[in-house]
Write a protein that holds these residues in place. Structure first.
Motif, PDB file in Angstrom:
ATOM      1  N   THR A 227       0.858  -1.188   0.000  1.00 31.27           N
ATOM      2  CA  THR A 227       0.000   0.000   0.000  1.00 31.27           C
ATOM      3  C   THR A 227       0.890   1.233   0.000  1.00 31.27           C
ATOM      4  OG1 THR A 227      -1.835  -1.098   1.130  1.00 31.27           O
ATOM      5  CG2 THR A 227      -1.746   1.301   1.287  1.00 31.27           C
ATOM      6  N   ILE A 228       0.634   2.124  -0.942  1.00 32.71           N
ATOM      7  CA  ILE A 228       1.362   3.393  -1.043  1.00 32.71           C
ATOM      8  C   ILE A 228       0.326   4.507  -0.939  1.00 32.71           C
ATOM      9  CG2 ILE A 228       2.831   4.858  -2.479  1.00 32.71           C
ATOM     10  CD1 ILE A 228       3.789   2.304  -3.907  1.00 32.71           C
ATOM     11  N   VAL A 229       0.409   5.326   0.102  1.00 32.94           N
ATOM     12  CA  VAL A 229      -0.587   6.375   0.327  1.00 32.94           C
ATOM     13  C   VAL A 229      -0.109   7.689  -0.289  1.00 32.94           C
ATOM     14  CG1 VAL A 229      -1.919   7.666   2.040  1.00 32.94           C
ATOM     15  CG2 VAL A 229      -1.316   5.265   2.466  1.00 32.94           C
ATOM     16  N   ASP A 230      -0.948   8.246  -1.152  1.00 32.55           N
ATOM     17  CA  ASP A 230      -0.698   9.578  -1.700  1.00 32.55           C
ATOM     18  C   ASP A 230      -1.051  10.594  -0.620  1.00 32.55           C
ATOM     19  OD1 ASP A 230      -0.732  12.065  -2.953  1.00 32.55           O
ATOM     20  OD2 ASP A 230      -2.575  11.646  -4.089  1.00 32.55           O
ATOM     21  N   ALA A 231      -0.032  11.073   0.080  1.00 35.70           N
ATOM     22  CA  ALA A 231      -0.229  12.094   1.106  1.00 35.70           C
ATOM     23  C   ALA A 231       0.511  13.374   0.720  1.00 35.70           C
ATOM     24  CB  ALA A 231       0.234  11.576   2.460  1.00 35.70           C
ATOM     25  N   ILE A 232       0.596  13.605  -0.581  1.00 40.30           N
ATOM     26  CA  ILE A 232       1.223  14.854  -1.045  1.00 40.30           C
ATOM     27  C   ILE A 232       0.314  16.029  -0.683  1.00 40.30           C
ATOM     28  CG2 ILE A 232       2.039  16.156  -3.046  1.00 40.30           C
ATOM     29  CD1 ILE A 232       3.878  13.857  -2.272  1.00 40.30           C
ATOM     30  N   ILE A 233      -0.936  15.971  -1.149  1.00 42.29           N
ATOM     31  CA  ILE A 233      -1.947  16.948  -0.741  1.00 42.29           C
ATOM     32  C   ILE A 233      -3.145  16.151  -0.242  1.00 42.29           C
ATOM     33  CG2 ILE A 233      -3.482  18.825  -1.448  1.00 42.29           C
ATOM     34  CD1 ILE A 233      -1.422  19.571  -3.581  1.00 42.29           C
ATOM     35  N   GLY A 234      -3.416  16.219   1.040  1.00 44.77           N
ATOM     36  CA  GLY A 234      -4.542  15.504   1.610  1.00 44.77           C
ATOM     37  C   GLY A 234      -5.810  16.334   1.564  1.00 44.77           C
ATOM     38  N   MET A 235      -6.855  15.836   2.220  1.00 44.81           N
ATOM     39  CA  MET A 235      -8.114  16.570   2.308  1.00 44.81           C
ATOM     40  C   MET A 235      -8.671  16.473   3.720  1.00 44.81           C
ATOM     41  SD  MET A 235     -11.854  15.975   0.488  1.00 44.81           S
ATOM     42  CE  MET A 235     -11.420  16.404  -1.191  1.00 44.81           C
ATOM     43  N   GLU A 236      -9.045  17.627   4.282  1.00 42.40           N
ATOM     44  CA  GLU A 236      -9.694  17.657   5.582  1.00 42.40           C
ATOM     45  C   GLU A 236     -11.101  18.233   5.438  1.00 42.40           C
ATOM     46  OE1 GLU A 236      -7.584  20.230   8.272  1.00 42.40           O
ATOM     47  OE2 GLU A 236      -7.806  22.009   7.003  1.00 42.40           O
ATOM     48  N   GLY A 237     -11.875  18.187   6.499  1.00 44.76           N
ATOM     49  CA  GLY A 237     -13.218  18.778   6.469  1.00 44.76           C
ATOM     50  C   GLY A 237     -14.255  17.834   5.890  1.00 44.76           C
ATOM     51  N   GLN A 238     -15.043  18.343   4.950  1.00 43.23           N
ATOM     52  CA  GLN A 238     -16.176  17.585   4.434  1.00 43.23           C
ATOM     53  C   GLN A 238     -15.781  16.655   3.287  1.00 43.23           C
ATOM     54  OE1 GLN A 238     -17.995  17.977   7.199  1.00 43.23           O
ATOM     55  NE2 GLN A 238     -19.779  17.776   5.889  1.00 43.23           N
ATOM     56  N   GLY A 239     -14.845  15.765   3.567  1.00 41.72           N
ATOM     57  CA  GLY A 239     -14.463  14.772   2.566  1.00 41.72           C
ATOM     58  C   GLY A 239     -15.525  13.698   2.452  1.00 41.72           C
ATOM     59  N   PRO A 240     -15.534  12.932   1.388  1.00 38.57           N
ATOM     60  CA  PRO A 240     -14.436  12.779   0.430  1.00 38.57           C
ATOM     61  C   PRO A 240     -14.520  13.687  -0.785  1.00 38.57           C
ATOM     62  CG  PRO A 240     -16.110  11.142  -0.036  1.00 38.57           C
ATOM     63  CD  PRO A 240     -16.603  11.926   1.149  1.00 38.57           C
ATOM     64  N   HIS A 241     -15.452  14.647  -0.783  1.00 39.92           N
ATOM     65  CA  HIS A 241     -15.767  15.370  -2.020  1.00 39.92           C
ATOM     66  C   HIS A 241     -15.793  16.878  -1.845  1.00 39.92           C
ATOM     67  CE1 HIS A 241     -19.310  15.439   0.341  1.00 39.92           C
ATOM     68  NE2 HIS A 241     -19.998  16.114  -0.536  1.00 39.92           N
ATOM     69  N   ALA A 242     -16.043  17.355  -0.628  1.00 41.85           N
ATOM     70  CA  ALA A 242     -16.277  18.792  -0.429  1.00 41.85           C
ATOM     71  C   ALA A 242     -15.370  19.348   0.652  1.00 41.85           C
ATOM     72  CB  ALA A 242     -17.748  19.021  -0.064  1.00 41.85           C
ATOM     73  N   GLY A 243     -14.199  18.722   0.810  1.00 43.15           N
ATOM     74  CA  GLY A 243     -13.283  19.154   1.847  1.00 43.15           C
ATOM     75  C   GLY A 243     -12.301  20.209   1.367  1.00 43.15           C
ATOM     76  N   THR A 244     -11.269  20.429   2.176  1.00 45.32           N
ATOM     77  CA  THR A 244     -10.260  21.459   1.922  1.00 45.32           C
ATOM     78  C   THR A 244      -8.896  20.797   1.771  1.00 45.32           C
ATOM     79  OG1 THR A 244     -11.527  22.988   3.295  1.00 45.32           O
ATOM     80  CG2 THR A 244      -9.223  23.562   2.867  1.00 45.32           C
ATOM     81  N   PRO A 245      -8.135  21.171   0.739  1.00 45.28           N
ATOM     82  CA  PRO A 245      -6.819  20.547   0.562  1.00 45.28           C
ATOM     83  C   PRO A 245      -5.838  20.925   1.670  1.00 45.28           C
ATOM     84  CG  PRO A 245      -7.145  22.322  -1.039  1.00 45.28           C
ATOM     85  CD  PRO A 245      -8.451  22.127  -0.344  1.00 45.28           C
ATOM     86  N   VAL A 246      -4.983  19.973   2.013  1.00 47.47           N
ATOM     87  CA  VAL A 246      -3.971  20.156   3.054  1.00 47.47           C
ATOM     88  C   VAL A 246      -2.629  19.696   2.494  1.00 47.47           C
ATOM     89  CG1 VAL A 246      -3.251  19.544   5.382  1.00 47.47           C
ATOM     90  CG2 VAL A 246      -5.683  19.640   4.842  1.00 47.47           C
ATOM     91  N   GLU A 247      -1.673  20.592   2.432  1.00 47.19           N
ATOM     92  CA  GLU A 247      -0.359  20.235   1.898  1.00 47.19           C
ATOM     93  C   GLU A 247       0.427  19.465   2.957  1.00 47.19           C
ATOM     94  OE1 GLU A 247       3.197  22.293  -0.713  1.00 47.19           O
ATOM     95  OE2 GLU A 247       2.062  23.536   0.688  1.00 47.19           O
ATOM     96  N   MET A 248       0.767  18.212   2.646  1.00 48.81           N
ATOM     97  CA  MET A 248       1.523  17.368   3.566  1.00 48.81           C
ATOM     98  C   MET A 248       2.880  16.959   2.998  1.00 48.81           C
ATOM     99  SD  MET A 248      -0.402  17.072   6.250  1.00 48.81           S
ATOM    100  CE  MET A 248       0.145  15.631   7.167  1.00 48.81           C
ATOM    101  N   ASN A 249       2.946  16.758   1.676  1.00 44.81           N
ATOM    102  CA  ASN A 249       4.191  16.377   0.994  1.00 44.81           C
ATOM    103  C   ASN A 249       4.797  15.092   1.573  1.00 44.81           C
ATOM    104  OD1 ASN A 249       4.253  18.317  -0.998  1.00 44.81           O
ATOM    105  ND2 ASN A 249       5.333  19.810   0.270  1.00 44.81           N
TER     106      ASN A 249
END
Length: 433
Positions: A227-249
Motif C-alpha cells: 500500500t502506497i498512500v498519496d499524502a502529497i496533498i490531503g483533504m480535511e473537512g467535508q471529505g471525500p468530495h467537499a473538503g479542503t486541501p492540506v499540503e503534507m508532501n
C-alpha cells in the motif's frame, strides 16, 4: 517477532503545489521526479526492494482511489503526479511482465463510469506517461463470484476479474477524511474492487452501520501486496468530495494495509481505533493497528502529524429551507444526505435564491414518529429509500406525499447512490424553468 514496518517519507518542495492548492493542476517534470524519488525511498524503507513482492514475469495491478468522476483539482482523487511516479517507478524497478492500472468509481452509475473518471481525473494520461501497459476500466470487465469465509456482513462478492488475475496488487489510496468512514485510506479503497449496483445491491447492502465490517470482509478477498498512500496533498473537512486541501508532501508505504492506514490516520490526528475500517479489520486479526507494535521508519509520525478538520455527517439544520427528517434512519443515508446537500451548495448554487424560486425542500428518511405530514404541504419532498415503509409511522410519509408540491423517490436501500442522485435532482430542479 519483528514489527510490521510502515515508511513515512517527506518529499522535497514541489513547484506545482501552490497552483494545485489554488485550483489549477500544472504538471512540472521536476515535481514528478521528486515524488518518484520519495516513492522509491518509502518502498525501499518499507520492504527493501520491489523484488521482494514482484517476481520476474509477474503482472502488477495498481489500484488507485478513483472515487468518482472529478478533476484532479477536486483533491478527491489520487494526484496524477503520484500516479505517474508510482507507475514509472514500478516499471523501471521491477521485473514485472506488465503493469496495469485499474479501478471503478463506487458512485460510477451516477457521477461517471470508470473511463470518463480516469480521463477527467488526469490519471489515465499520467499512467500512460509513466509507461503503464494497460489502463483497465473495471466496469467494462468480467466479475468473479467469490465466497468470503468468516465474513461478518459481506459473505459473497462479485469481484472484478483483473483484481483476481493480477499476480501482485498495489493499493494506491489518498490521504483524506470521509463523511461515512471518518477517513478513506487503503481499506476503504477496496470499495472499488466490486461493481456499483444501485439500488439495494452490493454497494448498498452493507453501506449502513456495517461499513467497517464490510471493508474487513472485502479485505479477506485479496490483501494488497503493498500500500502506497498519496499524502502529497490531503483533504480535511467535508471529505471525500467537499473538503479542503492540506499540503503534507508525504508518501506513506507498507505491506500491511491495516498498519499503513493506522499510521496514516494517526498522522491525520486520529487514534486508529476511531476508524471503523481499521478497528474492524485489525480485530479480525487481518492486520496491526497498535502503533506500539508498528515500526515507523523514515520520518517520525509525531514530527509530521497534523490534526485534520473532521467531517460532519449531520444533515439536520445545515441549510435554511432544506429540512431533513432522519429520526430513525441508518448512518448510511444520514451521512450521504449531508454529502449530497454539501455537493449541491458547493456547485455555486445560491441556496436562498433556490428556495425563493423553487420552494422549500423536505428530505424524509427512515421512521419519523414526530413528523407532521402537513409540514410537507406545498414543499418539495424527497423520500429516501423504502425502509420508512417498515415503521409504524409509515402513514406519516404517505400523507406527506399526498400534500407535497413535488415528490422524488429513491427506491430500495439508498445510502450510496443518494449521495450523488439527490444532488443531481436538486441541480435539475434548479435549472428547470
Amino acid at each position: 517477532m519483528s514489527k510490521t514496518k510502515v515508511a513515512v517519507v517527506k518529499c522535497l518542495p514541489l513547484a506545482g503545489n501552490a497552483s494545485f492548492m489554488g485550483g489549477k493542476f500544472i504538471r512540472e517534470e521536476d515535481d514528478v521526479s521528486k515524488i518518484k524519488a520519495t516513492v522509491a525511498k518509502a518502498v525501499e524503507l518499507a520492504i527493501g526492494s520491489l523484488d521482494v513482492i514482484i517476481k520476474p514475469g509477474q503482472t502488477v495491478l495498481i489500484k488507485p482511489n478513483l472515487a468518482f468522476q472529478a478533476p484532479a483539482e477536486s483533491h478527491a482523487v489520487v494526484d496524477p503526479r503520484v500516479v505517474e511516479a508510482v507507475v514509472s517507478y514500478v516499471k523501471e524497478n521491477s521485473q514485472a511482465s506488465e503493469v496495469w492500472i485499474g479501478d471503478n468509481p463506487s458512485l460510477g452509475m451516477h457521477v461517471g463510469r470508470a473511463k470518463p473518471a480516469f480521463a477527467e481525473s488526469g490519471m489515465e494520461d499520467a499512467a500512460r506517461r509513466g509507461g503503464v501497459d494497460k489502463v483497465i476500466y473495471f466496469d467494462e470487465t468480467e466479475v468473479v463470484e467469490v465466497e468470503i469465509p468468516e465474513a461478518k456482513v459481506f459473505k459473497k462478492a462479485a469481484v472484478f476479474k483483473p483484481v483476481m488475475d493480477a499476480d501482485v496488487v498495489i493499493n494506491l489510496p489518498k490521504l483524506k477524511v470521509h463523511l461515512a468512514g471518518t477517513v478513506t485510506l487503503g481499506l476503504k479503497n477496496w470499495n472499488g474492487i466490486i461493481p456499483n449496483m444501485h439500488p439495494s445491491a452490493q454497494q448498498q447492502g452493507a453501506h449502513r452501520i456495517d461499513l467497517g465490517p464490510k471493508f474487513a470482509d472485502l479485505y479477506r478477498v485479496r490483501k494488497a501486496d503493498l500500500t502506497i498512500v498519496d499524502a502529497i496533498i490531503g483533504m480535511e473537512g467535508q471529505g471525500p468530495h467537499a473538503g479542503t486541501p492540506v499540503e503534507m508532501n508525504l508518501i506513506i508505504a507498507g505491506t500491511d494495509t491495516v498498519a499503513t492506514d493506522a499510521v496514516s490516520a494517526y498522522i491525520m490526528g486520529f487514534d486508529p481505533i476511531e476508524i471503523p475500517a481499521i478497528r474492524c479489520t485489525a480485530n479480525e486479526g487481518l492486520g496491526e493497528m497498535d502503533l506500539e507494535k508498528i515500526e515507523v521508519v523514515g520520518e517520525p509520525a509525531d514530527a509530521v502529524r497534523r490534526h485534520f478538520g473532521r467531517p460532519n455527517d449531520n444533515p439536520i439544520g445545515m441549510y435554511k429551507g432544506f429540512t431533513v427528517y432522519a429520526q430513525q434512519t441508518c448512518p448510511g443515508c444520514y451521512a450521504n444526505v449531508r454529502g449530497a446537500l454539501d455537493s449541491f451548495k458547493n456547485t455555486g448554487i445560491n441556496m436562498t435564491e433556490f428556495i425563493s424560486k423553487k420552494g422549500e425542500v423536505v428530505v424524509a428518511a427512515g421512521g419519523l414518529p414526530d413528523f407532521d405530514p402537513e409540514f410537507a404541504k406545498d414543499k418539495n419532498l424527497f423520500v429516501v429509500g423504502d425502509c420508512w415503509e417498515y415503521f409504524p409511522t409509515s402513514d406519516n410519509i404517505r400523507q406527506a406525499i399526498n400534500v407535497a408540491k413535488s415528490v422524488t423517490y429513491y427506491p430500495g436501500c439508498a445510502p450510496v447512490y443518494i449521495f450523488a442522485q439527490l444532488n443531481a435532482d436538486l441541480q435539475k430542479m434548479a435549472k428547470a424553468e
